[in-house]
Enzyme design. Structure first.
Site, PDB file in Angstrom:
ATOM      1  N   ASP A 244       0.789  -1.228   0.000  1.00  0.00           N
ATOM      2  CA  ASP A 244       0.000   0.000   0.000  1.00  0.00           C
ATOM      3  C   ASP A 244       0.821   1.278   0.000  1.00  0.00           C
ATOM      4  OD1 ASP A 244      -2.525  -1.140  -0.192  1.00  0.00           O
ATOM      5  OD2 ASP A 244      -2.672  -1.474   1.964  1.00  0.00           O
TER       6      ASP A 244
ATOM      7  N   TYR B 164      -9.984  -0.620   3.324  1.00  0.00           N
ATOM      8  CA  TYR B 164      -9.411  -0.746   4.668  1.00  0.00           C
ATOM      9  C   TYR B 164      -9.012   0.610   5.225  1.00  0.00           C
ATOM     10  CZ  TYR B 164      -8.872  -5.428   6.589  1.00  0.00           C
ATOM     11  OH  TYR B 164      -9.103  -6.627   7.214  1.00  0.00           O
TER      12      TYR B 164
END
Length: 733
Positions: free
Chosen positions: A376, A464
Site C-alpha cells: 500500500d 481498509y
C-alpha cells in the site's frame, strides 16, 4: 435490430455523459481561482482513495480551534526537515516545466515530489537560529515511458538526474492515473455488455483499480498494468459488499487500453444491499441507534501541556520531536529526544521513524483473487490515502491538527486538511504505584497517573482503514500502534448458508452474510527506525533467555533462566524471527555511554502481538515482500535505503528490498544503524466484521533500558482534587 441499435445508442450516450462528467470533475490543472492551491475538502479529484468515491465534507463539521486556519500560501520552512511548502512546490513546478526532459515529452507525470532531506550530520549539527540548510526536492517522474529520479535545488534552480539502478519496478501510482484507470473498461463494448448481463445498471457501477503484482505475466511487453474490478452501488453506500464476482479487467496504464477481460463469475449472484449500510444516519432512519454509554471527554482547564512550534516541532512534558506529513509514509517522526531528569539535557533517542511499507496478501489462489497482494505504501502512497480526521471522534477535543501539502501529477500543490492530530491521552492508566502492606506497620500509598501524547494518522486505503499512533510516555517509552478498521474485501458466492457448503477447502474464508465470503488475508506493516541512542554510533544486542539446569547439590531448584548477551557484528547476525519458546530481548545500545554503575545506555524493541508470513519464500508476492521474512532486521545506515519494498515497488520483482540490503552483511557494531520492525496480523474474518469492522490493534514499544539512572518519573506529582475540574451531570428528567 431496431432494439439492438436503440440500446447501443443509449449506452454510447450514457458513456459519453460519463466521460463529460469525469472531465469536468477531474481537470488536469487546478481551476484558476485556486491560485495553484487546492484543498482536498473542495477539490477531491486530487485526493481520492483507491476507489473513485470521496464524499464532500459534511456541512456540520466541527471547526477545530487548534487547527491553523490560514491557507498555507504564505508558509515558510523553519526546520531542515520541514516539508516542502506551497511556494516551494510552485517553484519546483516552474523549474521542471522548462527542463529538457519535460519539454521534449508530451506525456509526463510527477509521481512524487518530496523534500530531499539534508545529510544527517548536517541536520544533527543544526540549531534553531542557524541559517536554514539548503532546500532541495527529490522528484520521481515518468517521461517518454521511463522513470527518472531528479534533485531540484531550490536556491539555484539546478536539476540533476540521479541513478535509479537496474531493478525492475515502477513508481508509486498518481491519483490521476488511478482515477483514469477505472474509466478505461467503460470504453470497451464487451465490458459494458457483461455488466448489463450481470444485472447491473451502469449508473450503479463502482470500480476499483487493484495493483496487479508480479507473476511473470505480460512481462515480455514491459507494460505497466492494473486490474479493475467492479461493484454495484444500488441501495447502499457500502458497495464493497456487492461485488460483481469473477469479473476482472486488465488495463494498460500508459496506453489506457483494455488488455484482457476475464469473467468467471456469471453464475454467482450479486449480494443484496440489505444490512450493509454502516452510516449513523442510516441507523437513525430505521430507529436502530443503540446508545450504550454517555458522552465522555478529557477536559483540560489549563489547556494542553504540549506546544507545536512552527507547525511541526512538538514539545511535551520531557519530549521534543519533529512531525512531517509524507505522501508515501504518512507520518514521519524525526529527532525524537527526551529530557534527562537528573541533568536537564535533551538526549537523542531516534533520528527518524516511519511506516516504510505495507504488505497485504489475500489467501485465495483463484483467478479473480490471486493477484491481490497489495503493497500500500509503495503502490498507492500511504500518506496520499490519509483522510481528514474527524474532530471529537478520530481525535479528542483538545487535539492539534496538522495539514499535509502534496502535489498532483503536474506539480500543482494541494492541501490534505487535518491529516495528523496531536493530543494528550488519559484512560485511567497508572504510571507507577506501590501500596505497602499493613503488616509492615507503614502507611504508604503512592500512585502516579499515566498521561501520554499521541500523534495520529488514519489512512483509508480503499476499503481498509489504518490508524497509526505514535504514543510518547513520560517514562521515556515510545509505543507504536497500528489499528485496522474499515470494510472487508469480500467475495461473492452462491452460498447463503453454511449447510450448502460441502467443500470448505475452496471457500477461502468465512461466510459473513448471504452470498458474501470474507477472504482470509494478512497485514504487515514494516517500520523504519533509525535509532540514535545518545548518539549515532550504536550496537544491536540480542539478550537471549535460556534455561539452565542446576546440579543435585546446588539448589532445591531444578532449573532457572540465564540471560546471554550477544552483540551483532554484521547485518546477518541481526536477522530475527521471533520465537515464543526461545525468547530474547533486543537492545540498541551506545557502547561508549554508560550509566553511573557501568551499564551501556540503551533502548529495547519490545514486540507485542504479531504474526509472521507463512507464504512460500519463492511465491512471487513473498519475493517482493521479502522484508516480512523476519520480524526484526538491523542494517547499516544508508540514506538511499528507506523503503523496505524498494524505491519502485509497483510490479517490482523483489530485487531491491530490505532482505537484499541485509544480505550485504555490512558491519553494524558501533555504527550508525537502522532497526526495522514488522508488525503483523493474520485475519480470518468473522461475522462481527460485517458490514464494517470494529478496530483491532497491535503495537510494539521502544523502551529505555539502562538509559536513565533510575525511574525518570519518580519525582512527578500525583493528582489532587483541587487540580481537576468537577463536572456535574445534567439532571435527568
Amino acid at each position: 435490430m431496431e432494439t439492438r441499435n436503440f440500446f447501443s445508442l443509449f449506452f454510447l450516450s450514457l458513456f459519453v455523459g460519463f466521460v463529460l462528467l469525469f472531465t469536468w470533475g477531474h481537470l488536469p490543472y487546478a481551476p484558476a481561482y485556486t491560485t495553484d492551491l487546492l484543498d482536498c475538502t473542495t477539490n477531491s479529484a486530487w485526493c481520492a482513495s483507491k476507489n473513485r468515491f470521496q464524499s464532500k465534507p459534511s456541512s456540520n463539521l466541527i471547526k477545530n480551534k487548534n487547527h491553523r486556519s490560514h491557507n498555507h500560501a504564505s508558509d515558510t520552512p523553519h526546520h531542515p526537515l520541514d516539508p516542502l511548502t506551497v511556494q516551494e512546490l510552485n517553484k519546483i513546478r516552474t523549474i521542471l516545466s522548462s527542463h529538457a526532459l519535460f519539454k521534449s515529452s508530451s506525456a509526463y507525470a510527477l509521481h512524487s515530489i518530496e523534500l530531499e532531506e539534508p545529510d544527517k550530520p548536517l541536520v544533527l549539527r543544526w540549531k534553531k537560529g542557524d541559517p536554514l540548510l539548503p532546500r532541495k526536492a527529490s522528484v520521481i517522474a515518468r517521461a517518454a515511458g521511463k522513470a527518472h529520479v531528479l534533485t531540484v535545488d531550490l536556491a539555484t534552480s539546478e536539476v540533476s538526474v540521479q541513478q535509479t539502478g537496474t531493478h525492475f519496478g515502477y513508481p508509486m501510482l498518481t491519483m490521476e492515473e488511478i482515477t483514469a484507470a477505472i474509466w478505461v473498461p467503460l470504453s470497451n463494448a464487451k465490458f459494458n455488455r457483461t455488466i448489463i448481463q450481470r444485472g447491473v445498471d451502469l449508473a450503479d457501477l463502482a470500480c476499483l483499480p487493484i495493483s496487479s503484482g508480479w507473476f511473470d505475466e505480460y512481462e515480455e511487453n514491459r507494460r505497466r498494468l492494473i486490474k479493475v474490478q467492479c461493484f454495484s452501488t444500488k441501495d447502499t453506500v457500502n458497495f464493497y459488499m456487492r461485488p460483481i464476482e469473477g469479473l476482472t479487467v486488465l488495463v494498460d496504464l500508459d496506453a489506457e487500453q483494455v488488455v484482457e477481460i476475464s469473467d468467471k463469475g456469471g453464475n454467482i449472484p450479486i449480494p443484496k444491499a440489505a444490512n450493509t449500510d454502516y452510516r449513523y444516519s442510516a441507523s437513525q432512519e430505521v430507529s436502530r441507534v443503540i446508545k450504550l454509554v454517555n458522552p465522555i471527554s478529557l477536559e483540560q482547564p489549563k489547556g494542553p501541556s504540549f506546544t507545536v512550534e512552527d507547525g511541526h516541532l512538538v514539545k511535551w512534558a520531557n519530549w521534543e520531536f519533529h512531525v512531517k506529513p509524507d505522501a508515501r509514509a504518512g507520518v514521519i517522526i524525526s529527532q525524537a529526544r527526551v529530557r534527562d531528569p537528573d541533568t536537564g539535557d535533551l538526549r537523542d533517542v531516534m533520528y527518524k521513524g516511519f511506516p516504510s511499507e505495507l504488505f497485504v496478501p489475500y489467501m485465495d489462489p483463484t483467478d479473480a483473487w490471486y493477484f491481490k497482494t497489495y503493497m500500500d505504501a509503495g503502490e498507492y502512497g500511504f500518506g496520499l490515502q490519509a483522510m481528514p480526521l474527524d474532530p471529537l471522534n478520530d481525535c479528542p477535543r483538545n487535539a492539534y491538527y496538522i495539514d499535509g501539502v502534496f502535489a498532483t501529477s503536474d506539480g500543482t500543490p494541494y492541501v490534505r486538511s487535518n491529516m495528523i492530530c496531536v493530543f494528550e491521552s488519559y484512560g485511567g492508566d497508572i504510571g507507577w504505584r506501590h501500596t505497602e502492606s499493613p503488616i509492615t506497620g507503614m502507611e504508604v500509598r503512592e500512585v502516579r497517573p499515566k498521561v501520554t501524547l499521541v500523534v495520529r494518522m488514519a489512512a483509508s486505503v480503499g476499503n481498509y482503514d489504518y490508524i497509526v499512533d505514535w504514543e510518547f510516555q513520560t517514562d521515556g517509552l515510545i509505543r507504536v500502534k497500528v489499528g485496522l478498521s474499515g470494510i472487508l474485501m469480500v467475495k461473492g458466492t452462491p452460498y447463503e448458508n453454511m449447510n450448502q457448503v460441502f467443500d470448505l477447502d475452496n471457500l477461502h474464508g468465512t461466510l459473513l452474510s448471504e452470498n458474501v465470503v470474507g477472504v482470509i488475508h494478512d497485514h504487515y506493516v514494516t517500520f523504519h527506525l533509525d535509532m540514535d541512542v545518545d548518539g549515532s554510533e550504536n550496537s544491536f544486542v540480542k539478550v537471549n533467555l535460556q534455561r539452565q539446569k542446576t546440579s543435585l547439590d546446588e539448589s532445591p531448584r531444578k532449573s532457572f533462566l540465564k540471560a546471554t548477551r550477544t552483540v551483532a557484528k554484521t547485518e546477518k547476525d541481526a536477522q530475527v524471527k521471533l520465537k515464543l519458546y526461545d525468547p530474547s530481548e533486543f537492545h540498541v545500545i551506545n557502547p561508549s555511554k554508560q550509566t553511573r554503575v557501568g551499564n551501556p545506555v540503551g533502548y529495547k524493541v519490545v514486540p507485542g502481538a504479531t504474526a509472521a508470513s507463512l507464504l512460500d519464500p519463492e511465491d512471487p508476492p513473498q519475493k517482493r515482500a521479502a522484508f516480512t521474512n523476519n520480524q526484526i532486521w538491523v542494517t547499516q545506515y544508508n540514506r538511499s535505503e528507506q523503503w523496505a519494498g524498494g524505491l519502485f515497488a509497483y510490479q517490482s520483482h523483489g530485487e531491491d528490498t530490505l532482505a537484499m540490503w541485509s544480505d550485504k552483511d555490512r558491519e553494524i557494531e558501533n555504527k550508525d544503524i537502522v532497526v526495522w520492525y514488522t508488525l503483523g496480523f493474520h485475519h480470518i474474518p468473522c461475522q462481527e466484521d460485517f458490514p464494517v469492522m470494529p478496530t483491532v490493534s497491535s503495537s510494539f514499544d521502544l523502551k529505555p533500558v539502562n538509559f536513565f539512572q533510575s525511574n525518570p518519573i519518580l519525582r512527578t506529582p500525583p493528582n489532587v482534587e483541587s487540580d481537576l475540574p468537577v463536572c456535574s451531570p445534567v439532571a435527568s428528567t
